[in-house]
Design a protein around this motif. Structure first.
Motif, short mmCIF file in Angstrom:
data_model
loop_
_atom_site.label_atom_id
_atom_site.label_comp_id
_atom_site.label_asym_id
_atom_site.label_seq_id
_atom_site.Cartn_x
_atom_site.Cartn_y
_atom_site.Cartn_z
N SER A 158 -6.07 19.81 -6.24
CA SER A 158 -7.44 19.75 -6.77
C SER A 158 -8.40 19.40 -5.65
O SER A 158 -8.01 18.93 -4.58
CB SER A 158 -7.55 18.73 -7.91
N SER A 159 -9.68 19.60 -5.93
CA SER A 159 -10.69 19.39 -4.90
C SER A 159 -10.92 17.91 -4.59
O SER A 159 -11.29 17.56 -3.48
CB SER A 159 -12.01 20.04 -5.32
N SER A 160 -10.71 17.04 -5.59
CA SER A 160 -11.01 15.62 -5.40
C SER A 160 -9.83 14.71 -5.71
O SER A 160 -9.45 13.86 -4.91
CB SER A 160 -12.21 15.21 -6.28
N GLY A 161 -9.25 14.87 -6.91
CA GLY A 161 -8.25 13.93 -7.37
C GLY A 161 -7.01 13.85 -6.52
O GLY A 161 -6.50 12.76 -6.23
N THR A 162 -6.47 14.99 -6.09
CA THR A 162 -5.25 14.93 -5.29
C THR A 162 -5.54 14.43 -3.88
O THR A 162 -4.66 13.85 -3.24
CB THR A 162 -4.53 16.29 -5.24
N LYS A 163 -6.77 14.61 -3.41
CA LYS A 163 -7.15 14.02 -2.12
C LYS A 163 -7.16 12.50 -2.22
O LYS A 163 -6.75 11.79 -1.28
CB LYS A 163 -8.51 14.55 -1.67
N ASN A 189 -22.52 16.04 -15.36
CA ASN A 189 -22.34 17.27 -14.60
C ASN A 189 -20.96 17.89 -14.77
O ASN A 189 -20.82 19.12 -14.72
CB ASN A 189 -22.60 17.00 -13.12
N SER A 190 -19.92 17.07 -14.95
CA SER A 190 -18.58 17.65 -15.13
C SER A 190 -18.49 18.44 -16.42
O SER A 190 -17.96 19.57 -16.44
CB SER A 190 -17.52 16.54 -15.13
N ALA A 191 -19.02 17.88 -17.49
CA ALA A 191 -19.01 18.60 -18.76
C ALA A 191 -19.88 19.84 -18.69
O ALA A 191 -19.54 20.89 -19.25
CB ALA A 191 -19.49 17.68 -19.88
N CYS A 229 -15.13 4.07 -5.75
CA CYS A 229 -15.10 5.54 -5.87
C CYS A 229 -14.90 6.17 -4.49
O CYS A 229 -15.25 5.57 -3.47
CB CYS A 229 -16.42 6.02 -6.48
N PHE A 230 -14.30 7.37 -4.51
CA PHE A 230 -14.10 8.23 -3.35
C PHE A 230 -12.88 7.81 -2.51
O PHE A 230 -12.55 6.63 -2.39
CB PHE A 230 -15.33 8.29 -2.44
N ALA A 231 -12.26 8.82 -1.92
CA ALA A 231 -11.05 8.60 -1.13
C ALA A 231 -11.32 7.67 0.05
O ALA A 231 -10.43 6.91 0.46
CB ALA A 231 -10.51 9.95 -0.64
N VAL A 262 -9.61 -0.08 -9.06
CA VAL A 262 -9.67 1.10 -9.92
C VAL A 262 -10.66 2.07 -9.29
O VAL A 262 -11.86 1.77 -9.20
CB VAL A 262 -10.10 0.72 -11.35
N ILE A 263 -10.17 3.21 -8.82
CA ILE A 263 -10.97 4.09 -7.96
C ILE A 263 -11.15 5.46 -8.61
O ILE A 263 -10.18 6.16 -8.92
CB ILE A 263 -10.32 4.25 -6.59
N GLY A 264 -12.40 5.86 -8.79
CA GLY A 264 -12.71 7.20 -9.28
C GLY A 264 -12.71 8.20 -8.13
O GLY A 264 -13.08 7.86 -6.99
N ALA A 265 -12.29 9.43 -8.43
CA ALA A 265 -12.17 10.43 -7.37
C ALA A 265 -13.54 10.85 -6.84
O ALA A 265 -13.70 11.08 -5.64
CB ALA A 265 -11.41 11.64 -7.89
N GLY A 266 -14.52 10.96 -7.73
CA GLY A 266 -15.82 11.44 -7.30
C GLY A 266 -15.81 12.94 -7.10
O GLY A 266 -14.78 13.55 -6.75
N THR A 267 -16.95 13.57 -7.34
CA THR A 267 -17.09 15.01 -7.18
C THR A 267 -18.45 15.31 -6.56
O THR A 267 -19.47 14.84 -7.06
CB THR A 267 -16.98 15.74 -8.53
N ARG A 268 -18.45 16.03 -5.45
CA ARG A 268 -19.69 16.40 -4.76
C ARG A 268 -20.56 15.18 -4.49
O ARG A 268 -21.78 15.20 -4.69
CB ARG A 268 -20.45 17.47 -5.55
#
Length: 250
Positions: free
Chosen positions: A101-106, A196-198, A9-11, A141-147
């Motif tokens: 986007s805040s996370s995915g495009t980074k 939290n996303s939902a 996870c995370f960039a 396989v990498i998740g973008a992560g948020t906050r």
């Protein structure tokens, strides 16, 4: 050694997978869902990492469609939010999408220099896993992560890609990968909606995004890659040419 799949996870984690890996970028809510939906509809999609980059890329395109958010808020002058639900309602497919986007495009920007970069969301995880198994020995396989959080929806999508690769002869690259895959194996597609996303989508009155994502589970027989700064439709490995662009929508 058997082929491997590793969940991360995370960039910042991308650096570990620069060489020798196919990298899969996942941001279910919502960058990779939006990008995949755009290209599946027949629209060009160019992800960007900042407002300045969005305007720079847009200035080189004819009649661009600015899509996105910064910290959840659509920037002034943009056409629509980072919204697959809004995107499918539009008929101006000739307009190339510039997506921020805040996370995915980074994460996509960080992964751009990797050897092979693919996008996944809950719409195409099975097709992507089948494609990777035919072409790549090691997959990250990498998740973008948020906050700072590895969000449930991204964990599920990562887990489902990995689990399908396990069934195709891959091993878990580490114990954490095995644990995440086990945690979400066989779960309902809406299991992430307690997270939290939902909660954010409900709080911000974006219930159409929830409905869109839950209404489009593994409905695309398609693979999408990042090439030269653009999300493109990738020919399926060993696919029947007559069915390569076949979509299965609800």
């Amino acid at each position: 050694m058997p082929n491997s799949v590793t969940i991360d996870c995370f960039a910042e984690s991308v650096e570990r997978y620069r060489k020798g890996y196919a990298v899969v970028v996942i941001d279910v809510v919502r960058a990779t869902t939006t990008a995949i939906t755009a290209v599946a509809l027949g629209r060009r999609c160019l992800p960007v990492v900042s407002l300045d980059a969005a305007h720079s890329v847009a200035s080189r395109l004819a009649d661009p469609l600015l899509i996105g958010e910064v910290d959840g808020i659509m920037p002034e002058g943009f056409d629509i939010n980072n919204s697959p639900a809004a995107l499918v309602k539009r008929t101006d497919l000739h307009r190339p999408a510039v997506l921020l986007s805040s996370s995915g495009t980074k994460l996509l920007e960080a992964a751009a220099s990797c050897e092979a970069v693919f996008l996944a969301c809950l719409r195409n995880f099975t097709s992507l896993a089948n494609h990777l198994a035919g072409s790549f020995a090691d997959v990250a396989v990498i998740g973008a992560g948020t906050r700072g959080e590895f969000r449930e929806e991204d964990q599920i999508c990562c887990a489902w890609v990995a689990d399908r690769l396990f069934g195709l002869g891959y091993r878990a690259g580490n114990e954490e990968t095995a644990a995440i895959a086990e945690r979400w194996r066989g779960c309902r597609p809406d299991a992430w909606t307690r997270g939290n996303s939902a909660a954010y989508l409900r709080r911000s009155q974006q219930l159409d995004e929830l409905e869109f994502i839950l209404g489009h589970i593994d409905d695309l027989q398609a693979v999408f890659a990042l090439r030269d700064g653009e999300v493109v439709w990738e020919p399926l490995a060993r696919a029947d040419p007559a069915s390569e662009r076949e979509l299965l929508y609800d």
